[in-house]
Write a protein that holds these residues in place. Structure first.
Motif, PDB file in Angstrom:
ATOM      1  N   UNK A 197       0.837  -1.189   0.000  1.00  0.00           N
ATOM      2  CA  UNK A 197       0.000   0.000   0.000  1.00  0.00           C
ATOM      3  C   UNK A 197       0.871   1.237   0.000  1.00  0.00           C
ATOM      4  N   UNK A 198       0.534   2.213  -0.823  1.00  0.00           N
ATOM      5  CA  UNK A 198       1.297   3.435  -0.870  1.00  0.00           C
ATOM      6  C   UNK A 198       1.047   4.250   0.383  1.00  0.00           C
ATOM      7  N   UNK A 199       1.916   5.248   0.604  1.00  0.00           N
ATOM      8  CA  UNK A 199       1.741   6.106   1.771  1.00  0.00           C
ATOM      9  C   UNK A 199       0.389   6.791   1.730  1.00  0.00           C
ATOM     10  N   UNK A 200      -0.213   6.928   2.901  1.00  0.00           N
ATOM     11  CA  UNK A 200      -1.539   7.514   2.984  1.00  0.00           C
ATOM     12  C   UNK A 200      -1.463   8.979   3.361  1.00  0.00           C
ATOM     13  N   UNK A 201      -2.443   9.747   2.901  1.00  0.00           N
ATOM     14  CA  UNK A 201      -2.541  11.148   3.272  1.00  0.00           C
ATOM     15  C   UNK A 201      -3.142  11.248   4.675  1.00  0.00           C
ATOM     16  N   UNK A 202      -3.329  12.469   5.133  1.00  0.00           N
ATOM     17  CA  UNK A 202      -3.927  12.687   6.428  1.00  0.00           C
ATOM     18  C   UNK A 202      -5.383  12.267   6.457  1.00  0.00           C
ATOM     19  N   UNK A 203      -5.951  12.116   7.672  1.00  0.00           N
ATOM     20  CA  UNK A 203      -7.333  11.648   7.798  1.00  0.00           C
ATOM     21  C   UNK A 203      -8.353  12.477   7.029  1.00  0.00           C
ATOM     22  N   UNK A 204      -8.281  13.802   7.114  1.00  0.00           N
ATOM     23  CA  UNK A 204      -9.272  14.624   6.419  1.00  0.00           C
ATOM     24  C   UNK A 204      -9.091  14.575   4.909  1.00  0.00           C
ATOM     25  N   UNK A 205      -7.858  14.338   4.453  1.00  0.00           N
ATOM     26  CA  UNK A 205      -7.647  14.106   3.020  1.00  0.00           C
ATOM     27  C   UNK A 205      -8.362  12.833   2.585  1.00  0.00           C
ATOM     28  N   UNK A 206      -8.276  11.804   3.433  1.00  0.00           N
ATOM     29  CA  UNK A 206      -8.961  10.546   3.126  1.00  0.00           C
ATOM     30  C   UNK A 206     -10.462  10.762   3.008  1.00  0.00           C
ATOM     31  N   UNK A 207     -10.999  11.606   3.876  1.00  0.00           N
ATOM     32  CA  UNK A 207     -12.419  11.898   3.844  1.00  0.00           C
ATOM     33  C   UNK A 207     -12.798  12.572   2.528  1.00  0.00           C
ATOM     34  N   UNK A 208     -12.025  13.544   2.131  1.00  0.00           N
ATOM     35  CA  UNK A 208     -12.293  14.261   0.880  1.00  0.00           C
ATOM     36  C   UNK A 208     -12.140  13.369  -0.341  1.00  0.00           C
ATOM     37  N   UNK A 209     -11.199  12.440  -0.262  1.00  0.00           N
ATOM     38  CA  UNK A 209     -10.900  11.600  -1.419  1.00  0.00           C
ATOM     39  C   UNK A 209     -11.743  10.332  -1.476  1.00  0.00           C
ATOM     40  N   UNK A 210     -12.559  10.085  -0.444  1.00  0.00           N
ATOM     41  CA  UNK A 210     -13.485   8.964  -0.492  1.00  0.00           C
ATOM     42  C   UNK A 210     -12.928   7.631  -0.053  1.00  0.00           C
ATOM     43  N   UNK A 211     -11.850   7.630   0.750  1.00  0.00           N
ATOM     44  CA  UNK A 211     -11.363   6.344   1.271  1.00  0.00           C
ATOM     45  C   UNK A 211     -11.094   6.447   2.779  1.00  0.00           C
ATOM     46  N   UNK A 212     -12.053   7.038   3.473  1.00  0.00           N
ATOM     47  CA  UNK A 212     -11.991   7.216   4.924  1.00  0.00           C
ATOM     48  C   UNK A 212     -12.302   5.903   5.639  1.00  0.00           C
ATOM     49  N   UNK A 213     -11.468   5.532   6.599  1.00  0.00           N
ATOM     50  CA  UNK A 213     -11.648   4.292   7.367  1.00  0.00           C
ATOM     51  C   UNK A 213     -11.691   4.641   8.845  1.00  0.00           C
ATOM     52  N   UNK A 214     -12.776   4.252   9.492  1.00  0.00           N
ATOM     53  CA  UNK A 214     -12.904   4.486  10.934  1.00  0.00           C
ATOM     54  C   UNK A 214     -13.036   3.163  11.671  1.00  0.00           C
ATOM     55  N   UNK A 215     -12.303   3.032  12.762  1.00  0.00           N
ATOM     56  CA  UNK A 215     -12.443   1.898  13.667  1.00  0.00           C
ATOM     57  C   UNK A 215     -13.360   2.309  14.804  1.00  0.00           C
ATOM     58  N   UNK A 216     -14.413   1.540  15.034  1.00  0.00           N
ATOM     59  CA  UNK A 216     -15.308   1.766  16.167  1.00  0.00           C
ATOM     60  C   UNK A 216     -14.943   0.776  17.268  1.00  0.00           C
ATOM     61  N   UNK A 217     -14.369   1.281  18.341  1.00  0.00           N
ATOM     62  CA  UNK A 217     -14.063   0.398  19.463  1.00  0.00           C
ATOM     63  C   UNK A 217     -15.311   0.085  20.268  1.00  0.00           C
ATOM     64  N   UNK A 218     -16.300   0.972  20.230  1.00  0.00           N
ATOM     65  CA  UNK A 218     -17.561   0.733  20.918  1.00  0.00           C
ATOM     66  C   UNK A 218     -17.856   1.810  21.944  1.00  0.00           C
TER      67      UNK A 218
END
Length: 400
Positions: A1-22
């Motif tokens: 996997x290539x280097x990832x951008x910051x979290x908000x960049x991921x949101x804008x680019x459509x590949x946002x991943x969130x972990x829900x611990x509960x």
């Protein structure tokens, strides 16, 4: 996997991943390990209970992840330096299945009961006197505690699967609501919380307003706000009412479509409800990003790709419907029960391993072999959103 951008960049680019611990899960050692593994795998956001001990444990794991980032990058998991996941806490404006605990008195259980509650619990939160456990305190030390059986409160996250299987209908749930005092304590600077998610339901505008008034003095320093709401009659009108109440905002807004809460580990069919709800909000909802939750699992990304709802669905080898609106994309996916259960065998090994040389409970980084096994498993899930090639492969798999 290539280097990832910051979290908000991921949101804008459509590949946002969130972990829900509960929102009700307070098993500190597990929260810490899950946070560490998914942070190293490239998650954009870690969503935890609005509990100071939990947020501090998660922040500690994020600090360890930052130190291990060069090694993660060498192994192919890294993101750009300095771009750590956002730490989010979940709040509620009223009774909600995410904010409850199961409870029962094991002394009332029939001696010959097959204990279906114990076997069905995905969090290992039910035990009996023959299965003693030791608590883990915020400082990481093991405490002296005599557990007489029943629900292990810190591990229960309120899924409710134990309720219908009890032969004598003995199990009940206890709900709780976020108070202004608890909110203020959770959002203090030393906890490192950067984002909040508010769980609400249709018809609770007055309750939401009261909670929002308690939060509003604190939102200027947040990087993200999310609102989670299940489907029902009048959903879109309710979301618009919420948007009018909270706007303008100093940060991005996510609408979390909670299709089938806490069910992602049951089977692939659970993801249909959240995708359907995501499409509904995309088509008629107020401004903001749309992120799926509730029933998400290993099949969610591929099904989104097949429906033309991921931004990387325009790649060669995939199909985009002719009438598809190019601006109507799901911004990301939140994974809860499926993501946690995926790593549970490794976390169980960590708890039962020989760490007698330690004067505290074991941490995932204490066993590098288990650590990178956990990161690899987490990476396989994260990479479905982060890698266009991976998404195309999944799309082709479900087509055949």
């Amino acid at each position: 996997m290539s280097k990832l951008q910051g979290p908000l960049d991921s949101l804008n680019q459509g590949h946002w991943f969130k972990l829900i611990c509960g929102a009700s899960y307070q098993h500190l050692s597990a929260v810490r390990s899950l946070t560490l593994a998914y942070a190293l795998a490239g998650a954009d956001c870690i969503d935890v209970a609005a509990d100071r001990a939990v947020t501090i444990a998660a922040r500690e794991a994020l600090s360890v992840a930052a130190k291990l980032a060069p090694e993660a990058e060498r192994r192919g998991y890294g993101r750009l330096s300095g771009a750590t996941p956002l730490l989010m806490v979940s709040l509620n404006d009223g009774e909600d299945p995410h904010f409850r605990k199961a409870e029962f008195n094991p002394a009332v259980c029939p001696p010959d009961c097959p204990r279906p509650c114990e076997s069905i619990c995905p969090a290992g939160a039910i035990a009996f006197p023959s299965l003693p456990i030791s608590p883990i305190f915020p400082d990481g030390d093991k405490g002296e505690w005599s557990f007489s059986g029943g629900v292990i409160e810190d591990r229960c996250y309120g899924c409710g699967r134990c309720l219908p299987v009890c032969p004598i209908g003995h199990i009940i749930t206890r709900s709780y609501v976020s108070t202004p005092e608890a909110v203020a304590a959770t959002l203090l600077p030393d906890t490192g919380v950067e984002a909040i998610e508010i769980h609400t339901q249709i018809g609770r505008l007055a309750d939401f307003t009261r909670l929002w008034r308690a939060i509003s003095p604190l939102i200027q320093r947040l990087k993200l706000i999310a609102i989670s709401c299940p489907d029902g009659d009048g959903l879109i009108d309710y979301l618009w009412s919420l948007y009018q109440l909270i706007s303008p905002l100093p940060c991005p807004l996510i609408w979390q479509t909670d299709g089938r809460p806490m069910s992602g580990d049951i089977g692939k069919g659970t993801t249909h409800a959240t995708i359907k709800l995501g499409q509904k909000v995309l088509g008629a909802g107020p401004p903001g990003f749309v992120q799926l939750a509730g029933g998400t699992n290993n099949y969610t990304a591929s099904k989104l790709l097949a429906a033309g709802l991921l931004k990387n669905s325009g790649l060669s080898g995939s199909v985009v419907p002719e009438n598809h609106n190019s601006k109507s994309f799901i911004a990301g996916i939140a994974f809860g029960s499926y993501a946690r259960v995926l790593l549970s065998p490794i976390l169980d090994q960590l708890e039962t391993g020989d760490f007698s040389q330690l004067n505290r409970s074991p941490r995932l980084e204490d066993d590098p072999k288990l650590l990178w096994q956990a990161v690899e498993l987490a990476h396989e899930l994260v990479n479905q959103l982060k890698s266009p090639v991976c998404s195309t492969i999944y799309y082709n798999e479900i087509q055949t």
